[in-house]
Design an enzyme around this catalytic site. Structure first.
Site, mmCIF file in Angstrom:
data_model
loop_
_atom_site.group_PDB
_atom_site.id
_atom_site.type_symbol
_atom_site.label_atom_id
_atom_site.label_comp_id
_atom_site.label_asym_id
_atom_site.label_seq_id
_atom_site.Cartn_x
_atom_site.Cartn_y
_atom_site.Cartn_z
ATOM 1 N N GLY A 681 -13.475 3.046 -1.583
ATOM 2 C CA GLY A 681 -12.858 1.767 -1.204
ATOM 3 C C GLY A 681 -11.450 1.706 -1.774
ATOM 4 C CD GLU A 684 -10.787 -6.727 -4.186
ATOM 5 O OE1 GLU A 684 -10.964 -7.855 -4.620
ATOM 6 O OE2 GLU A 684 -11.699 -6.053 -3.699
HETATM 7 MO MO1 MOS Z 1 -11.509 -9.886 -2.180
HETATM 8 S S1 MOS Z 1 -10.662 -11.170 -3.577
HETATM 9 O O1 MOS Z 1 -13.019 -9.511 -2.829
HETATM 10 O O2 MOS Z 1 -11.509 -10.644 -0.706
#
Ligand code: MOS
Length: 719
Positions: A681, A684
């Protein structure tokens, strides 16, 4: 066959988006549509003593004014399901159900009219009187509480301890003890949140901006006391969300109530200003970091404390203190987390929630430690490299962080850094170079998908996932095309609809590792069905081979389902994405302005499905990190109990003129221990590490250590 995985494919949904053919939830055209507008409370706490809607009711086009006095009663039925996104059991604000108001901006009335303009105009004509109540609007540390047991169970503990951190800190040869904070941040997606609600008897359809349609269905079922199968949620495109559309907010309930009230479909779109009150935000967090080390720079003690904000009606907690427990090797670690309930709307996840802010404080403190030791900041990180997840006491499923440090440092030119502060002058300005580690936990959740092959060779693959912009449509199309061995163009990928196979939250950067494996499973199931039909002749390669099997049987289509879920590897391994971020700043010491000529990040995100889209996500994360470092702050006025700059003129986000060179690199990795696809992933991880790298660079430039973000010119001039 890997014709598409690993290729820099352009977004499959790009043409629809740029040509206006992508329909967002607020744009669905329903007949007889009415429009709603919110009247928001002007009090942080109090009781409504009277609402005068007479003038508003007489205004052109107004159909109804709904208040707590005439609104339908909502059952808020406990449906006994596991908690969705924090807080624990869906929406806790019982909107228009009574006279008490708990925060500024809380909906106290809803005007429904023929047009949006009429509704918004009439909303201004509603007069509300209040008896004010005592309001908790200051972030007082002495009101901090430990998160409740249920919150702690979800992995956000109040206190943790391994070894004896206090004693080790007391005895440490070198110590750092510093306090940090960052201001509230607001997601500010381009597309405002909006819902269209339409009832057909006892069935409800919601066109809603959402990162998790299955959760909207579940929460609204809970609020209205309905069976989930009577609710249909549609959300094919999301114009940015960053966490703001994970939950189901009060305006969704309001739209459904209003549609019932007036017997027509109702559309409720939030204004830019309302986005600061009607959805969530990243809470202000105050932290204290204590680090102890021996003379060689090996960490002997880490104590990190965080104080976050929550509302008075819900507990929202973050994983702020996970990074200090995992980032480096250290025998003695303690973390303490507290929440301050305030009369404000509930915070919610935003762009690497908790992790990015915990990393921020920790990584600035590490820079201070490097200076105290006279060590290069990168060398300090390498001396404390964590070979295991010492928090869970498990090996990492994979960790290529050393390669990240090496690749990014080389690309950035870190060895050429002159260590002395202020030594890199550039005319009137001073350059500074800083670095930080990036970290984000990698998780998976159960997901499912369906694949349908038609006799003409076209394929539809669907799942109830979302794509808020990271490129889910595209990556999933690549996975399906490769799993079936058909051209990309033959695949139509559909998502964002509760009629589709269940999918987990499109958040926490889990979609690829969760839904991606389900998509592959569905396509493999389809292939094996075809192989069963083909018998011993087998299925020939390519799309022709697939449709030959259908033709031989006289079939028009064939479909298959696939599911994927994490196994017991989560008990044997810990998984995370890692990265190294290097930033250059140019500080004008007279004006206090900071420019960022370049940021270089190298990331271990496991297997890269699409390097173009992964790069795009990472530079997007860097822009968000730059905003956190230098610009973004909701200015909270504790006297009034509200944020004062609720608009895009005064709440500053980075724009093109703020951004110069951004570069994201990926170290080779393929984490099949974590999941069959090998991807961890992206998303973030790229936001984490950026703000501390910039803050550390600012210190290197002019020797001012700003520990309260954002680093604004006034802070630099007064420091
Ligand atoms: Mo994200 S803050 O898990 O959409």
């Amino acid at each position: 066959m890997n014709a598409y995985i690993g290729q820099p494919i352009s977004r499959v949904d790009g043409p629809a988006k740029v040509s206006g053919q992508a329909i967002y939830p607020a744009e669905f055209r329903l007949g007889n549509l009415a429009h709603a507008a919110i009247v928001g409370s002007t009090m942080p706490h109090g009781w409504i003593t009277g609402i005068d809607a007479a003038r508003a009711s007489r205004m052109p086009g107004v159909i109804a004014v709904i208040t707590h006095e005439n609104a339908m009663r909502l059952p808020y039925r406990d449906i006994g399901k596991p908690p969705p996104v924090d807080p624990q059991s869906g929406e806790q604000l019982h909107v228009l159900q009574g006279p008490e108001v708990l925060f500024c901006g809380q909906p106290v009335a809803l005007v429904v009219a023929e047009t949006q303009e009429q509704a918004r105009g009439a909303a201004r004509a509603v007069t509300v009187n209040y008896a004010p109540g005592p309001a908790q609007t200051a972030m007082d540390a002495d009101r901090g509480v430990q998160p409740d047991e249920g919150v702690v169970k979800s992995g956000r503990p109040g206190d943790t301890q391994r070894g004896d951190a206090e004693a080790a800190f007391r005895d440490a040869a070198v110590k750092i003890d510093a306090r940090f904070s960052h201001e509230r941040e607001y997601h500010n997606p381009m597309e405002p949140h909006a819902t269209i609600a339409a009832w057909d008897g006892d069935r409800l359809t919601l066109y809603d901006k959402s990162q998790w349609v299955d959760n909207v269905r579940m929460e609204i079922a809970h609020v209205f006391g309905m069976e989930e199968d009577r609710i249909h949620v549609v959300s094919p495109f999301v114009g940015g969300a960053f966490g703001s559309a994970l939950r189901t907010w009060p305006h969704v309930t309001l739209a459904a109530m209003a549609a019932k009230h007036v017997g027509r479909p109702v559309r409720l779109e939030l204004t830019r200003r309302e986005l600061f009150f009607a959805i969530g935000y990243r809470p202000r967090t105050e932290q204290r970091v204590r680090l102890g080390a021996d003379k060689d720079g090996r960490l002997t003690a880490i104590i990190q404390e965080a104080l976050g904000q929550t509302s008075v009606y819900e507990q929202y907690a973050e994983i702020t203190l996970e990074p200090p427990r995992k980032l480096y090797s250290c025998p003695n670690v303690a973390t303490h987390y507290r929440l301050v309930p305030m009369h404000t709307n509930s915070p919610c996840p935003m762009r690497a929630p908790g992790t990015s802010t915990g990393v921020m404080a920790h990584e600035i403190a590490m820079d201070e430690l490097a200076e105290a030791l006279g060590l290069d900041p990168l060398e300090l990180r390498l001396r404390n490299y964590a070979e295991r997840d010492e928090d869970k006491d498990l090996p990492w499923s994979s960790k290529e962080l050393r390669a990240c440090y090496r690749m990014a440092a080389e690309r950035f030119g870190w060895p050429k850094r002159q260590a002395r502060i202020g030594s890199m002058r550039r005319g009137e300005s001073v350059a500074g170079w800083g670095m930080a580690t990036a970290f984000y936990p990698a998780n998976r959740a159960p997901g499912s998908a369906q694949a349908v092959l038609y006799a003409n060779g076209s394929v539809i693959v669907r799942t109830a996932a979302s794509d808020m912009g990271p490129g889910t449509y595209t990556a999933m199309t690549q996975l399906a095309a490769d799993a079936l061995g058909v051209p990309l163009e033959n695949i139509d990928f559909e998502l964002g609809d509760t009629d589709m196979p269940e999918a987990p939250v499109h958040g926490g950067s889990i979609t690829l590792a969760s839904v991606g494996n389900a998509v592959v499973a569905a396509c493999e199931a389809l292939r094996s069905k075809l192989a069963g039909l083909a018998g011993k002749g087998g299925v020939k390669d390519g799309v022709q081979g697939l449709i030959d099997v259908l033709a031989a049987r006289g079939m028009q289509s064939i479909e298959a389902e696939g599911k994927a879920k994490p196994g017991d590897e989560t008990k044997r391994f810990a998984s995370a994405a890692f990265g190294a971020v290097f930033a250059e700043v140019l500080v004008d010491p007279l004006l206090g302005t900071v420019r960022v000529p370049r940021i270089v990040g190298a990331y271990d995100i496991g297997r890269v499905i699409n390097p173009k889209i992964a790069h795009s996500q990472c530079i997007g994360g860097m822009v968000g990190g730059l905003g956190m470092a230098l610009l973004e702050q909701g200015e909270w006025d504790a006297r009034l109990g509200r944020v004062m700059n609720a608009n895009l003129a005064e709440y500053l986000v980075p724009v093109n003129a703020d951004i110069q060179e951004l570069e994201a690199l990926f170290v080779p990795n393929d984490d099949r221990t974590f999941n069959p696809l090998g991807s961890k992933g992206v998303a973030e991880i790229a936001l984490t590490g950026v703000a501390p790298a910039i803050a550390n660079a600012v210190y290197h430039a002019i020797g001012r250590r700003i520990r309260d973000l954002p680093i604004t010119p006034e802070k630099l001039l007064l420091a």
